[in-house]
Design a protein around this motif. Structure first.
Motif, mmCIF file in Angstrom:
data_model
loop_
_atom_site.group_PDB
_atom_site.id
_atom_site.type_symbol
_atom_site.label_atom_id
_atom_site.label_comp_id
_atom_site.label_asym_id
_atom_site.label_seq_id
_atom_site.Cartn_x
_atom_site.Cartn_y
_atom_site.Cartn_z
ATOM 1 N N ASN A 94 0.812 -1.213 0.000
ATOM 2 C CA ASN A 94 0.000 0.000 0.000
ATOM 3 C C ASN A 94 0.845 1.263 0.000
ATOM 4 O OD1 ASN A 94 -2.469 -1.452 0.176
ATOM 5 N ND2 ASN A 94 -2.068 -1.772 2.332
ATOM 6 N N ALA A 122 -2.394 7.031 0.114
ATOM 7 C CA ALA A 122 -3.146 7.287 -1.123
ATOM 8 C C ALA A 122 -3.586 5.937 -1.690
ATOM 9 C CB ALA A 122 -2.302 8.060 -2.125
ATOM 10 N N PRO A 123 -4.659 5.366 -1.141
ATOM 11 C CA PRO A 123 -5.114 4.051 -1.588
ATOM 12 C C PRO A 123 -5.424 3.985 -3.080
ATOM 13 C CG PRO A 123 -6.330 4.751 0.377
ATOM 14 C CD PRO A 123 -5.474 5.911 -0.057
ATOM 15 N N ASN A 124 -5.736 5.128 -3.697
ATOM 16 C CA ASN A 124 -6.026 5.138 -5.133
ATOM 17 C C ASN A 124 -4.802 4.762 -5.975
ATOM 18 O OD1 ASN A 124 -5.158 7.797 -4.134
ATOM 19 N ND2 ASN A 124 -5.293 8.434 -6.268
ATOM 20 N N LEU A 125 -3.596 4.834 -5.405
ATOM 21 C CA LEU A 125 -2.379 4.455 -6.130
ATOM 22 C C LEU A 125 -2.050 2.967 -5.982
ATOM 23 C CD1 LEU A 125 -0.007 7.451 -5.295
ATOM 24 C CD2 LEU A 125 -1.628 7.224 -7.186
ATOM 25 N N ASP A 126 -2.641 2.320 -4.967
ATOM 26 C CA ASP A 126 -2.329 0.919 -4.689
ATOM 27 C C ASP A 126 -2.565 0.053 -5.924
ATOM 28 O OD1 ASP A 126 -1.873 1.798 -2.116
ATOM 29 O OD2 ASP A 126 -3.631 0.806 -1.239
ATOM 30 N N ALA A 128 -1.412 0.343 -8.822
ATOM 31 C CA ALA A 128 -1.394 1.060 -10.095
ATOM 32 C C ALA A 128 -0.053 1.738 -10.370
ATOM 33 C CB ALA A 128 -2.511 2.106 -10.123
ATOM 34 N N TYR A 129 0.794 1.816 -9.352
ATOM 35 C CA TYR A 129 2.137 2.400 -9.474
ATOM 36 C C TYR A 129 3.111 1.470 -8.775
ATOM 37 C CZ TYR A 129 0.184 6.724 -11.268
ATOM 38 O OH TYR A 129 -0.454 7.647 -12.057
#
Length: 172
Positions: A94, A122-126, A128-129
């Motif tokens: 995470n 920033a869970p929205n990046l988990d 995806a990066y």
């Protein structure tokens, strides 16, 4: 648990050193590329060109971000290095405060030299990066990096920089 010296990156900022444990077990190709760029001196004097309060501080544009050699404020954040872009190495880890992730364009396989340090989760990046490391010491120095203009997506006028970057195994 501290990383071994070969996988410990030390970034000297205006306020002191930030120690980062690199994670080759999570992102071997990305860590290898970062270490090669560090050893070339490519990250020395590179600006934190995009810094968003409560989110992250981005740096590593060795093409347009070197504040002593070739800095271009209008293009900082659009460049990379002479090395090839990397295939994504996503993990189930995470993005939390102190996480170091690779910046990229829309293409997940476009990371090259730029990276960012998280100020907050920033869970929205988990997933995806690519995560390449975590701050072990000196997060207070990261917190002191000059913030950018929120209206300009965090672009920083007269940005702070990484004065020197080294791998601990290489000594001073």
């Amino acid at each position: 648990m501290a990383a071994e010296p070969e996988n410990t990156m030390i970034i000297t900022l205006k306020d002191g050193d930030v120690t980062i444990a690199l994670k080759p077990e999570m992102a071997p190709k990305h860590v290898e590329q970062i270490k090669a760029l560090v050893r070339e001196g490519a990250y020395d004097n590179v600006a934190f060109h995009r810094v968003i309060d409560g989110f992250m501080a981005q740096t590593g544009d060795v093409e347009f971000g070197d504040m002593k050699d070739g800095f271009d404020a209008a293009r900082a954040g659009t460049g990379g290095s002479a090395r090839s872009d990397l295939p994504a190495e996503f993990s189930d880890a995470n993005f939390v405060r102190g996480t170091v992730g690779m910046a990229r364009a829309r293409d997940p396989n476009s990371a090259n030299s730029q990276f960012f340090i998280m100020f907050a989760p920033a869970p929205n990046l988990d997933g995806a990066y690519t995560i390449v490391g975590e701050v072990e010491d000196g997060m207070d120095k990261v917190d002191a990096i000059k913030r950018g203009d929120p209206a300009q997506n965090g672009v920083v006028a007269e940005p702070d920089r990484m004065l020197k970057v080294r791998i601990a195994a290489d000594g001073e």
